[in-house]
Design an enzyme around this catalytic site. Structure first.
Site, short mmCIF file in Angstrom:
data_model
loop_
_atom_site.label_atom_id
_atom_site.label_comp_id
_atom_site.label_asym_id
_atom_site.label_seq_id
_atom_site.Cartn_x
_atom_site.Cartn_y
_atom_site.Cartn_z
N HIS A 17 0.81 -1.23 0.00
CA HIS A 17 0.00 0.00 0.00
C HIS A 17 0.84 1.27 0.00
O HIS A 17 0.31 2.36 -0.22
CB HIS A 17 -0.92 0.02 1.23
CG HIS A 17 -2.02 -1.00 1.17
ND1 HIS A 17 -3.33 -0.66 0.99
CD2 HIS A 17 -2.00 -2.36 1.24
CE1 HIS A 17 -4.08 -1.75 0.98
NE2 HIS A 17 -3.29 -2.80 1.13
N ASP A 56 3.77 9.64 -0.65
CA ASP A 56 2.52 8.98 -0.26
C ASP A 56 2.21 7.88 -1.26
O ASP A 56 2.25 8.13 -2.47
CB ASP A 56 1.39 10.04 -0.29
CG ASP A 56 0.32 9.81 0.75
OD1 ASP A 56 0.11 8.64 1.10
OD2 ASP A 56 -0.29 10.79 1.21
#
Ligand code: F6P
Length: 492
Positions: free
Chosen positions: A173, A387
């Site tokens: 992720h 991110d």
């Protein structure tokens, strides 16, 4: 692949689809007498998995978030939950330590220094083995097992050893760093080998997959062709292929859209504007309190605009939600102090009585309140320094049923690959940030609407259910090791 009879000696479970993630999709509250109650946590992952779990007879293996004895596996909403136990020391060394003070900074461009401790690594291995065993106990013969994220990178390899009959997918992720950075990790080869236990390794961006494939070549010497690693006898006694490719994750877009249409949520959005003193411009930041999110860069840029008089409260206001996160980790404590000093200074210098320049909220909110905030905000600030994806950007877009609102988005987010109609910034460039913030406040309504429409098309079409479907379909069609070696001998 062992025969079905041979499997009788293995711990074979009853579930055809098993999710393995650091956390269970529920929050468990323990009572003083040792009993517990639980509530489903409303994360995007569980929403995506729910239909797959139901139609595939699914189980979810994960940590409860507490310490000490874990409850026995139990059933909820058509799925089996299998809690994995962690002691207090394991939470310190595996979760706060190796996962969040070694891997997290290393995988996010070393924004803060990564700490390397051998006893953290020992615990990481031990806990990963425990997760693998728990997954092996739940998985039926030939099941699909989907492992999630950086806390569990060794699980694919451990699980394959325990259960060579199952198909293993892994999704990462967060970013996967360039090999030059990743190589700092003393256990880099073990981590790569852990991931190569999977049949399919999914990443957020194509660049993450490329970084991983380079690390594989450099650290294991195994050949890759396109997105496929060809594991040979030098690496495994069962030659096989591992596919590494991008599957950008998304949100339950329709749920945000639906919520934004609820009259109570729209009323709450109006109320929020009113409570803020009906300013002309509301800037909004919503993040876990994490150094990767660039919250200080955002505050500094906003502060400079106030100092220069380009923006002036109470006509404008910044609402910053910073939800508590990983509070046992030192760097998170230091960051919280720094943010709170900065907010205090800005408010001291620029607030008027009853009208703070920055509303700083160190809380978590439910989906209704978040959607109302998104609806109320004129400009959404996503300034991450690095991110994996950034789902807040997608939540903002899905909530803007009115096709208003401007998204300022860091180019260092996975979301930047897809959300090309946002205003892109490099958060390190303060002048660029300020320019974007001013441009956002002055953007003609037609341009804002055109951009938001295009962003909404993208987010509404590519939701989390599609993401899960793509990953699972790719995993299902991945050749099994037997098939792979037969193919290879035919080729030879
Ligand atoms: O983005 C990575 C991630 O681990 C998510 O899976 C999770 O929702 C978030 O960070 C919060 O992490 P934690 O479980 O450490 O609170």
């Amino acid at each position: 692949m062992p025969s079905k009879n041979a499997d009788k000696e293995l711990a074979v479970g009853e579930f055809d689809f098993v999710v393995v993630a650091n956390r269970l999709p529920v929050d468990i509250q323990y009572q003083d007498d040792g009993s517990f109650t639980w509530q489903q946590s409303p994360g995007g992952l569980v929403t995506a998995m729910e239909p797959v779990m139901r139609s595939n007879h699914g189980a979810w293996v994960g940590w409860t978030g507490g310490t000490g004895d874990a409850p026995d596996p139990f059933d909820t909403d058509g799925m089996r939950l299998a809690p994995v136990e962690l002691s207090e020391e394991e939470v310190t060394d595996y979760y706060e330590g190796f996962s969040n003070a070694t891997l997290w900074p290393l995988y996010h461009d070393v924004i803060v220094p990564a700490e390397f401790h051998r006893h953290w690594w020992d615990t990481y291995q031990k806990v990963n083995e425990r997760f693998a065993q728990a997954a092996a106990q739940q998985a039926a013969y030939g099941a699909l097992v989907w492992v999630h994220d950086y806390q569990l990178q060794l699980v694919p390899q451990y699980l394959r050893k325990l259960r060579p009959d199952v198909k293993i997918g892994y999704f990462h992720h967060i970013p996967f760093p360039p090999v030059e950075l990743f190589s700092q990790l003393p256990w880099r080869t073990q981590i790569v080998s852990g991931l190569l236990g999977a049949d399919l390794v999914g990443f957020q961006r194509p660049g993450d997959a490329r970084n991983f494939l380079r690390s594989v070549r450099r650290l294991t010497g195994q050949p890759t062709r396109g997105s496929v690693v060809h594991l040979n006898e030098r690496f495994t006694n069962m030659p096989r292929q591992v596919r590494a490719t991008a599957f950008p994750i998304s949100i339950d877009s329709a749920a945000f859209d639906d919520r934004a249409r609820q009259p109570e949520v729209q009323e709450r959005a109006r109320q929020i504007r009113e409570e803020l003193g009906n300013p002309e411009i509301i800037f909004l930041g919503v993040d876990r309190l994490d150094y990767t999110k660039g919250i200080l860069h955002r505050l500094k840029s906003y502060g400079e605009l106030l100092t220069e008089g380009t923006l002036a409260p109470p006509q404008c206001v910044l609402v910053q939600v910073a939800s508590p996160s990983r509070e046992g980790v030192e760097q998170y404590q230091l960051l919280r102090d720094e943010i709170e000093v900065t907010v205090g200074r800005l408010n001291g210098d620029y607030s008027e009585l009853g009208h703070p320049a920055v509303h700083y909220l160190h809380h978590s909110y439910d989906h209704d309140e978040m959607t109302a905030l998104y609806l109320a905000a004129d400009v959404m600030l996503v300034t991450s320094l690095r991110d994996g994806m950034n789902l807040v950007a997608k939540e903002y877009i899905a909530s803007r049923i009115d096709e208003n609102g401007v998204l300022i988005l860091s180019e260092f987010t996975g979301a930047a690959d897809e959300l090309r109609h946002a205003m892109m910034i490099n958060p390190h460039d303060y002048e660029g940030n300020k320019e974007a913030m001013v441009r956002a406040t002055e953007m003609p309504a037609r341009e804002a609407r055109r951009r938001m429409r295009a962003l909404r098309r993208r987010v509404m079409e590519n939701d989390v259910a599609k993401w899960a479907e793509r990953f699972i379909d790719t995993l299902k069609t991945h050749p099994s090791p037997m098939h792979t070696s037969a193919e290879q001998s035919e080729e030879a």
